[in-house]
Motif scaffolding. Structure first.
Motif, short mmCIF file in Angstrom:
data_model
loop_
_atom_site.label_atom_id
_atom_site.label_comp_id
_atom_site.label_asym_id
_atom_site.label_seq_id
_atom_site.Cartn_x
_atom_site.Cartn_y
_atom_site.Cartn_z
N LEU A 62 0.83 -1.21 0.00
CA LEU A 62 0.00 0.00 0.00
C LEU A 62 0.87 1.27 0.00
CD1 LEU A 62 -2.84 -1.06 2.44
CD2 LEU A 62 -3.02 -0.69 -0.04
N ALA A 63 1.95 1.23 0.75
CA ALA A 63 2.86 2.39 0.78
C ALA A 63 3.47 2.62 -0.60
CB ALA A 63 3.94 2.20 1.84
N ALA A 64 3.90 1.53 -1.25
CA ALA A 64 4.48 1.65 -2.59
C ALA A 64 3.44 2.14 -3.59
CB ALA A 64 5.06 0.32 -3.05
N ALA A 65 2.21 1.66 -3.47
CA ALA A 65 1.14 2.11 -4.36
C ALA A 65 0.92 3.61 -4.22
CB ALA A 65 -0.16 1.36 -4.05
N THR A 121 1.73 7.88 -9.67
CA THR A 121 1.77 8.29 -11.07
C THR A 121 2.12 7.11 -12.00
OG1 THR A 121 4.08 9.01 -10.88
CG2 THR A 121 2.37 10.68 -10.55
N GLU A 122 2.66 6.06 -11.46
CA GLU A 122 2.90 4.83 -12.22
C GLU A 122 1.64 3.97 -12.06
OE1 GLU A 122 5.47 4.04 -14.09
OE2 GLU A 122 6.74 5.73 -13.55
N HIS A 123 0.72 4.11 -12.98
CA HIS A 123 -0.61 3.54 -12.80
C HIS A 123 -0.61 2.03 -12.61
CE1 HIS A 123 -2.50 7.37 -13.30
NE2 HIS A 123 -1.76 7.59 -14.37
N GLU A 124 0.21 1.30 -13.37
CA GLU A 124 0.25 -0.14 -13.19
C GLU A 124 0.71 -0.50 -11.79
OE1 GLU A 124 2.32 -4.24 -14.79
OE2 GLU A 124 2.75 -2.39 -15.86
N VAL A 125 1.76 0.16 -11.34
CA VAL A 125 2.28 -0.12 -10.01
C VAL A 125 1.22 0.21 -8.97
CG1 VAL A 125 4.01 0.56 -8.29
CG2 VAL A 125 4.68 0.26 -10.69
N HIS A 126 0.60 1.35 -9.10
CA HIS A 126 -0.41 1.77 -8.13
C HIS A 126 -1.55 0.75 -8.03
CE1 HIS A 126 -2.97 4.29 -5.71
NE2 HIS A 126 -3.94 4.10 -6.60
#
Length: 163
Positions: A23-26, A31-36
């Motif tokens: 969740l923190a990384a998301a 702005t990195e939609h796939e990662v989020h």
């Protein structure tokens, strides 16, 4: 306390930690939609694992808190979002993303080892409850690892060659 309860406790802690870090990384990489989006979905898997571990632990007289993180909210979340938007696509966010993906991968790998330990113990003890738990959760943990590994492979050349 026996080996089964120790492993359940380690898995409970590890899955809570992984859910929180996903969740923190998301949020950090909004702005990195796939990662989020993928990291948010994968965090739900870990939260579900925590619930299942908690339910199973009761059978072994092990009391665990069920409260996995569900999302970041409030001021911290807003601040992360604004920083992500401001920083945009500079190389430093790429390095941060690689670091986050590496840490996520290592956390998932640690959980995977614990799931494997639990499954092997369940097989030896002919404990269907534990085997069912490991069989349901471990494949998702392996998918979390594959996702982080794939993301690292895809991003690494681009990020590291742009420094």
């Amino acid at each position: 306390m026996n080996g089964i309860t120790l492993t359940l406790r380690a898995l409970h802690h590890g899955e809570q930690h992984l859910a929180k870090e996903l969740l923190a990384a998301a949020e950090r990489h909004r702005t990195e939609h796939e990662v989020h989006h993928v990291a948010t979905d994968l965090a739900r898997w870990s939260a579900e694992h925590v619930e299942r571990i908690t339910d199973t632990a009761d059978h072994y007289d092990l009391e665990l808190n069920e409260a996995p993180p569900t999302s970041h909210s409030g001021f911290v979340s807003m601040l992360r979002e604004k920083v992500a938007e401001t920083v945009g696509r500079r190389p430093e966010p790429g390095l941060l993303l690689l670091r986050d993906l590496r840490e996520l991968h290592l956390a998932a790998a640690e959980n995977s080892l614990h799931w494997e330990m639990l499954a092997q113990t369940a097989q030896a003890a002919k404990d269907q409850r534990l085997l069912s738990l490991a069989s349901a959760c471990h494949p998702q943990t392996l998918r979390q690892m594959r996702w982080t590994n794939t993301m690292i492979k895809n991003l690494c050349p681009q990020v590291l060659s742009s420094l």
